[in-house]
Design a protein around this motif. Structure first.
Motif, PDB file in Angstrom:
ATOM      1  N   GLY A 125       0.824  -1.204   0.000  1.00 18.24           N
ATOM      2  CA  GLY A 125       0.000   0.000   0.000  1.00 18.24           C
ATOM      3  C   GLY A 125       0.856   1.251   0.000  1.00 18.24           C
ATOM      4  O   GLY A 125       2.078   1.208   0.167  1.00 18.24           O
ATOM      5  N   LEU A 126       0.185   2.363  -0.190  1.00 17.19           N
ATOM      6  CA  LEU A 126       0.823   3.677  -0.156  1.00 17.19           C
ATOM      7  C   LEU A 126       0.163   4.513   0.924  1.00 17.19           C
ATOM      8  O   LEU A 126      -1.032   4.391   1.181  1.00 17.19           O
ATOM      9  N   VAL A 127       0.940   5.370   1.546  1.00 13.98           N
ATOM     10  CA  VAL A 127       0.443   6.253   2.597  1.00 13.98           C
ATOM     11  C   VAL A 127       0.832   7.681   2.261  1.00 13.98           C
ATOM     12  O   VAL A 127       1.934   7.944   1.783  1.00 13.98           O
ATOM     13  N   GLY A 128      -0.083   8.612   2.549  1.00 12.90           N
ATOM     14  CA  GLY A 128       0.177  10.025   2.318  1.00 12.90           C
ATOM     15  C   GLY A 128      -0.732  10.587   1.247  1.00 12.90           C
ATOM     16  O   GLY A 128      -0.954   9.961   0.213  1.00 12.90           O
ATOM     17  N   ALA A 129      -1.295  11.787   1.509  1.00 13.82           N
ATOM     18  CA  ALA A 129      -2.135  12.502   0.530  1.00 13.82           C
ATOM     19  C   ALA A 129      -3.267  11.621   0.006  1.00 13.82           C
ATOM     20  O   ALA A 129      -3.586  11.652  -1.190  1.00 13.82           O
ATOM     21  N   ASP A 130      -3.895  10.862   0.910  1.00 14.85           N
ATOM     22  CA  ASP A 130      -5.016   9.996   0.552  1.00 14.85           C
ATOM     23  C   ASP A 130      -4.686   8.997  -0.542  1.00 14.85           C
ATOM     24  O   ASP A 130      -5.535   8.640  -1.366  1.00 14.85           O
ATOM     25  N   LEU A 131      -3.453   8.503  -0.581  1.00 10.44           N
ATOM     26  CA  LEU A 131      -3.045   7.496  -1.552  1.00 10.44           C
ATOM     27  C   LEU A 131      -3.604   6.125  -1.157  1.00 10.44           C
ATOM     28  O   LEU A 131      -3.979   5.906  -0.007  1.00 10.44           O
ATOM     29  N   PRO A 132      -3.653   5.176  -2.089  1.00  7.01           N
ATOM     30  CA  PRO A 132      -4.330   3.895  -1.826  1.00  7.01           C
ATOM     31  C   PRO A 132      -3.517   2.956  -0.926  1.00  7.01           C
ATOM     32  O   PRO A 132      -2.430   2.504  -1.302  1.00  7.01           O
ATOM     33  N   SER A 133      -4.064   2.651   0.235  1.00  3.54           N
ATOM     34  CA  SER A 133      -3.466   1.656   1.122  1.00  3.54           C
ATOM     35  C   SER A 133      -4.031   0.287   0.735  1.00  3.54           C
ATOM     36  O   SER A 133      -4.704   0.147  -0.292  1.00  3.54           O
ATOM     37  N   HIS A 134      -3.809  -0.721   1.599  1.00  2.00           N
ATOM     38  CA  HIS A 134      -4.339  -2.051   1.296  1.00  2.00           C
ATOM     39  C   HIS A 134      -5.854  -2.120   1.554  1.00  2.00           C
ATOM     40  O   HIS A 134      -6.450  -3.182   1.365  1.00  2.00           O
ATOM     41  N   LYS A 135      -6.439  -0.985   1.957  1.00  2.00           N
ATOM     42  CA  LYS A 135      -7.889  -0.938   2.138  1.00  2.00           C
ATOM     43  C   LYS A 135      -8.596  -0.204   0.994  1.00  2.00           C
ATOM     44  O   LYS A 135      -9.822  -0.149   0.964  1.00  2.00           O
ATOM     45  N   ALA A 136      -7.829   0.326   0.060  1.00  2.00           N
ATOM     46  CA  ALA A 136      -8.409   1.072  -1.059  1.00  2.00           C
ATOM     47  C   ALA A 136      -8.915   0.114  -2.135  1.00  2.00           C
ATOM     48  O   ALA A 136      -8.442  -1.017  -2.259  1.00  2.00           O
ATOM     49  N   LEU A 137      -9.871   0.601  -2.924  1.00  2.00           N
ATOM     50  CA  LEU A 137     -10.465  -0.233  -3.975  1.00  2.00           C
ATOM     51  C   LEU A 137      -9.830   0.083  -5.323  1.00  2.00           C
ATOM     52  O   LEU A 137      -9.849   1.220  -5.798  1.00  2.00           O
ATOM     53  N   PHE A 138      -9.249  -0.945  -5.951  1.00  2.00           N
ATOM     54  CA  PHE A 138      -8.652  -0.838  -7.277  1.00  2.00           C
ATOM     55  C   PHE A 138      -9.626  -1.387  -8.319  1.00  2.00           C
ATOM     56  O   PHE A 138     -10.581  -2.102  -7.987  1.00  2.00           O
ATOM     57  N   GLY A 162      -7.537   9.255  -7.582  1.00  2.00           N
ATOM     58  CA  GLY A 162      -8.152  10.104  -6.570  1.00  2.00           C
ATOM     59  C   GLY A 162      -7.369  11.389  -6.375  1.00  2.00           C
ATOM     60  O   GLY A 162      -6.130  11.375  -6.379  1.00  2.00           O
ATOM     61  N   ASN A 163      -8.088  12.510  -6.257  1.00  2.00           N
ATOM     62  CA  ASN A 163      -7.460  13.814  -6.005  1.00  2.00           C
ATOM     63  C   ASN A 163      -6.408  14.181  -7.047  1.00  2.00           C
ATOM     64  O   ASN A 163      -5.385  14.807  -6.742  1.00  2.00           O
ATOM     65  N   GLY A 164      -6.665  13.780  -8.291  1.00  2.00           N
ATOM     66  CA  GLY A 164      -5.730  14.101  -9.369  1.00  2.00           C
ATOM     67  C   GLY A 164      -4.544  13.179  -9.486  1.00  2.00           C
ATOM     68  O   GLY A 164      -3.710  13.342 -10.372  1.00  2.00           O
ATOM     69  N   VAL A 165      -4.437  12.189  -8.593  1.00  2.00           N
ATOM     70  CA  VAL A 165      -3.314  11.249  -8.618  1.00  2.00           C
ATOM     71  C   VAL A 165      -3.818   9.902  -9.131  1.00  2.00           C
ATOM     72  O   VAL A 165      -4.881   9.434  -8.726  1.00  2.00           O
ATOM     73  N   THR A 166      -3.060   9.299 -10.027  1.00  2.00           N
ATOM     74  CA  THR A 166      -3.388   7.949 -10.492  1.00  2.00           C
ATOM     75  C   THR A 166      -2.275   6.995 -10.083  1.00  2.00           C
ATOM     76  O   THR A 166      -1.088   7.339 -10.137  1.00  2.00           O
ATOM     77  N   VAL A 167      -2.698   5.816  -9.674  1.00  2.00           N
ATOM     78  CA  VAL A 167      -1.741   4.797  -9.227  1.00  2.00           C
ATOM     79  C   VAL A 167      -2.084   3.481  -9.900  1.00  2.00           C
ATOM     80  O   VAL A 167      -3.228   3.025  -9.834  1.00  2.00           O
ATOM     81  N   ILE A 186       3.141   5.715 -10.172  1.00  2.00           N
ATOM     82  CA  ILE A 186       2.411   6.845  -9.581  1.00  2.00           C
ATOM     83  C   ILE A 186       2.550   8.052 -10.502  1.00  2.00           C
ATOM     84  O   ILE A 186       3.662   8.463 -10.852  1.00  2.00           O
ATOM     85  N   LYS A 187       1.399   8.649 -10.861  1.00  2.00           N
ATOM     86  CA  LYS A 187       1.387   9.878 -11.669  1.00  2.00           C
ATOM     87  C   LYS A 187       0.680  10.966 -10.877  1.00  2.00           C
ATOM     88  O   LYS A 187      -0.485  10.812 -10.499  1.00  2.00           O
ATOM     89  N   ASN A 188       1.405  12.037 -10.618  1.00  2.00           N
ATOM     90  CA  ASN A 188       0.851  13.134  -9.823  1.00  2.00           C
ATOM     91  C   ASN A 188       0.231  14.184 -10.739  1.00  2.00           C
ATOM     92  O   ASN A 188       0.909  15.046 -11.272  1.00  2.00           O
ATOM     93  N   GLY A 189      -1.092  14.089 -10.911  1.00  2.00           N
ATOM     94  CA  GLY A 189      -1.807  15.066 -11.734  1.00  2.00           C
ATOM     95  C   GLY A 189      -2.411  16.189 -10.903  1.00  2.00           C
ATOM     96  O   GLY A 189      -3.168  17.012 -11.434  1.00  2.00           O
ATOM     97  N   SER A 190      -2.082  16.200  -9.596  1.00  2.00           N
ATOM     98  CA  SER A 190      -2.622  17.254  -8.727  1.00  2.00           C
ATOM     99  C   SER A 190      -1.759  18.509  -8.816  1.00  2.00           C
ATOM    100  O   SER A 190      -0.766  18.552  -9.558  1.00  2.00           O
ATOM    101  N   GLU A 191      -2.126  19.492  -8.044  1.00  2.00           N
ATOM    102  CA  GLU A 191      -1.403  20.763  -8.082  1.00  2.00           C
ATOM    103  C   GLU A 191      -0.387  20.893  -6.953  1.00  2.00           C
ATOM    104  O   GLU A 191       0.258  21.937  -6.817  1.00  2.00           O
ATOM    105  N   PRO A 296       4.092  18.144  -9.002  1.00  2.00           N
ATOM    106  CA  PRO A 296       2.898  18.161  -9.860  1.00  2.00           C
ATOM    107  C   PRO A 296       3.264  17.896 -11.317  1.00  2.00           C
ATOM    108  O   PRO A 296       4.224  18.474 -11.845  1.00  2.00           O
ATOM    109  N   GLY A 297       2.550  16.993 -11.947  1.00  2.00           N
ATOM    110  CA  GLY A 297       2.814  16.644 -13.332  1.00  2.00           C
ATOM    111  C   GLY A 297       3.886  15.596 -13.521  1.00  2.00           C
ATOM    112  O   GLY A 297       4.094  15.104 -14.631  1.00  2.00           O
ATOM    113  N   ALA A 298       4.566  15.203 -12.431  1.00  2.00           N
ATOM    114  CA  ALA A 298       5.639  14.208 -12.527  1.00  2.00           C
ATOM    115  C   ALA A 298       5.111  12.813 -12.201  1.00  2.00           C
ATOM    116  O   ALA A 298       3.975  12.644 -11.739  1.00  2.00           O
TER     117      ALA A 298
END
Length: 546
Positions: A125-138, A162-167, A186-191, A296-298
């Motif tokens: 899982g990932l932690v931080g900025a509402d990233l998907p943990s092992h409880k997130a739905l893929f 979620g929140n402009g970020v794709t994983v 991980i693609k950060n499409g947020s600001e 952002p954008g990276a």
């Protein structure tokens, strides 16, 4: 100590050493590990609104359960796997090349989330900025994946946004390999910039895969770093003192007899190993790493590998440094590892593990012949003195002091040292115990046929023929050895073959095969030396005349 007592002592010592080694494997004390900051604890309990990099502790969850989503089935040449869309967990792993047991035609289940009798899953899982943990739905574009003929790999891609970020969480299965690539894209499409924490963990119960009472095997956590080397962690140790260790290399895993699962993070990536008790029977061991900041954008790709399969030496060595130590021979690894190397080389020539065990036994007996011959010679000399010792016993009756003095005088006169056979036997004990653990721990022998009725060298002889032969060989050995003058010793020596045969009824056929061959060779050696010593004694009595 005469030779008979020495034999009893050696057998008793070997039994005690084996039991002690087994107890140590099961109850080894927790290792003292490097402590990290108290603000760092198990990643999965991170609140979704906590700032990136901040990890908080949580109490034991007595109602712990795995969350359900949709199952994705994956079939390769080695696996039939189930991946859960919730967290992208690897929830079930069936090994297509390994049967469940010696008399079961079903495949071995390594991972499973059934709950009882076993809970054993691999999570990330990932932690931080509402990233998907092992409880997130893929989500996934398919619910079933199959490795096609002619293809060397199979990719299973799970996606989250979620929140402009794709994983994307990408599993890549490889043909004929038990190492699975598990990458995050991980693609950060947020600001705003994000600094994720990635974690890899294995969840397991403390009840299943514990082995038998006669042959206890270790089931629990393990880890490896270049500085600490290979360490094991019992579930009881995890409960007493959770692991907290920082490193720039290494892996964490879960051991059981013949099989292992291990998370191997990106090489050179700083990591923190952790363990946690989730409830009264569920534990987890894992590794977490703070990743570089993603502007952002990276985008950022984080590779890792999961090894989940049998403890075959070649596969372990090929996957990660130190993973081969999961085939744990205990404190006699220095002897056991070379013995397995020789055994595997012999198997490469004869293509039968049973025949390889026989040939290895011959090599060991040949290597130790100069030492064992000295012991056999000592026993043969004592055998020749047995009638005279019996006469002395009748002469002196219960006067043990005079009896002892007379025996010492007889030994000096005949130039016999009863202790001369001690050291050679004692020197062989570590090798015999190492061979025992090597044969017990080698997955290569699991379901390996010998011939005829023995179709699994890691299982008991189904008709107990080898244990009976073993008992018969021990009876023959006792007949070749000098008869004890002490009636208690005589009774012990009489019943020992029966007692040991009963024990060997529950031993793997490969181990019994080794002892049978070893005993048969020993019988021949003892008979030959007895005959030579007897001829020398007759020649001496006749004054050197033929």
């Amino acid at each position: 100590m005469d030779t008979r007592r020495l034999i009893l002592f050696v057998i008793f010592s070997m039994s005690i050493l084996m039991l002690w080694d087994a107890w140590q494997r099961q109850h080894a004390p927790a290792e003292v590990v490097q402590q990290v900051s108290q603000t760092v604890d198990s990643v999965p309990n991170q609140p979704t609104n906590a700032p990136a990099g901040t990890i908080t502790n949580a109490a034991v969850d007595h109602d712990y359960k795995l969350l359900a989503g949709q199952r994705i089935s994956v079939t390769t040449d080695l696996y039939k796997a189930d991946i859960e869309t919730t967290g992208g967990d690897l929830r079930r792993l069936e090994l297509l090349k390994h049967r469940a047991s010696d008399n079961d035609k079903t495949n071995f289940i390594l991972l499973d989330d059934a709950g009882k009798p076993m809970t054993y899953v691999a999570q990330t899982g990932l932690v931080g900025a509402d990233l998907p943990s092992h409880k997130a739905l893929f989500t996934s574009t398919a619910t079933s994946y199959t490795m096609q003929d002619g293809k060397d790999s199979l990719e299973v891609r799970l996606s989250w946004a979620g929140n402009g970020v794709t994983v994307d969480k990408v599993y890549t299965f490889h043909r004929n390999k038990y190492a699975i690539d598990v990458n995050y894209e991980i693609k950060n499409g947020s600001e705003i910039a994000i600094t994720p924490v990635v974690y890899y963990q294995i969840v397991h119960d403390n009840e299943s895969n514990q082995g038998s009472a006669l042959m206890p095997t270790f089931t629990g956590g393990s880890y490896y770093t270049e500085s600490t080397k290979f360490k094991k962690l019992a579930f009881s140790d995890m409960a007493k003192e959770p692991l907290k260790l920082t490193s720039n290399d290494g892996w964490v895993g879960l051991l059981q007899h013949y099989f292992v699962s291990a998370w191997i993070p990106k090489e050179g990536q700083a990591r923190e190993f952790y363990t946690e008790k989730l409830n009264d029977r569920i534990y987890r061991i894992g590794s977490k790493s703070t990743l570089s900041t993603i502007a952002p954008g990276a985008s950022l790709t984080i590779p890792a590998r999961l090894f989940s399969g049998p403890q075959t030496k070649h596969d372990l060595q090929e996957t990660a440094p130190g993973l081969e130590y999961t085939v744990d021979y205990g404190w006699l690894t220095v002897f056991a590892a070379p013995l397995f190397w020789v055994l595997s080389k012999i198997h490469g020539l004869v293509n039968n593990w049973g025949v390889a065990i026989i040939l290895l036994t011959l090599l060991i007996k040949a290597a130790f012949y100069p030492l064992s011959a000295k012991s056999y010679r000592s026993m043969a000399q004592m055998r020749e003195l047995a009638p005279r010792l019996e006469s002395m016993k009748q002469k002196f009756g219960d006067d043990r002091q005079k009896m002892q003095q007379a025996m010492m005088e007889l030994y000096r006169t005949e130039k016999i040292n009863p202790m001369s056979g001690c050291l050679p036997i004692l020197l062989q004990i570590p090798v015999f115990i190492a061979l025992y653990w090597m044969l017990l721990g080698s997955v290569e022998l699991r379901h390996a046929p010998f011939f005829g009725w023995i179709q699994d060298l890691s299982a008991v002889d189904p008709y107990y023929i080898l244990p009976l032969i073993m008992g018969a060989s021990m009876i023959i050995q006792t007949k070749l050895n000098p008869k004890p003058t002490d009636p208690i010793q005589a009774k012990v020596m009489t019943w020992m073959p029966v007692i040991f045969s009963i024990f060997f009824f529950f031993f793997p056929a490969g181990l019994v095969l080794y002892w049978v061959v070893n005993n048969i060779i020993s019988i021949w050696q003892q008979w030959y030396i007895n005959k030579s010593i007897h001829a020398e004694a007759l020649l001496k009595k006749s004054g050197g005349k033929h």
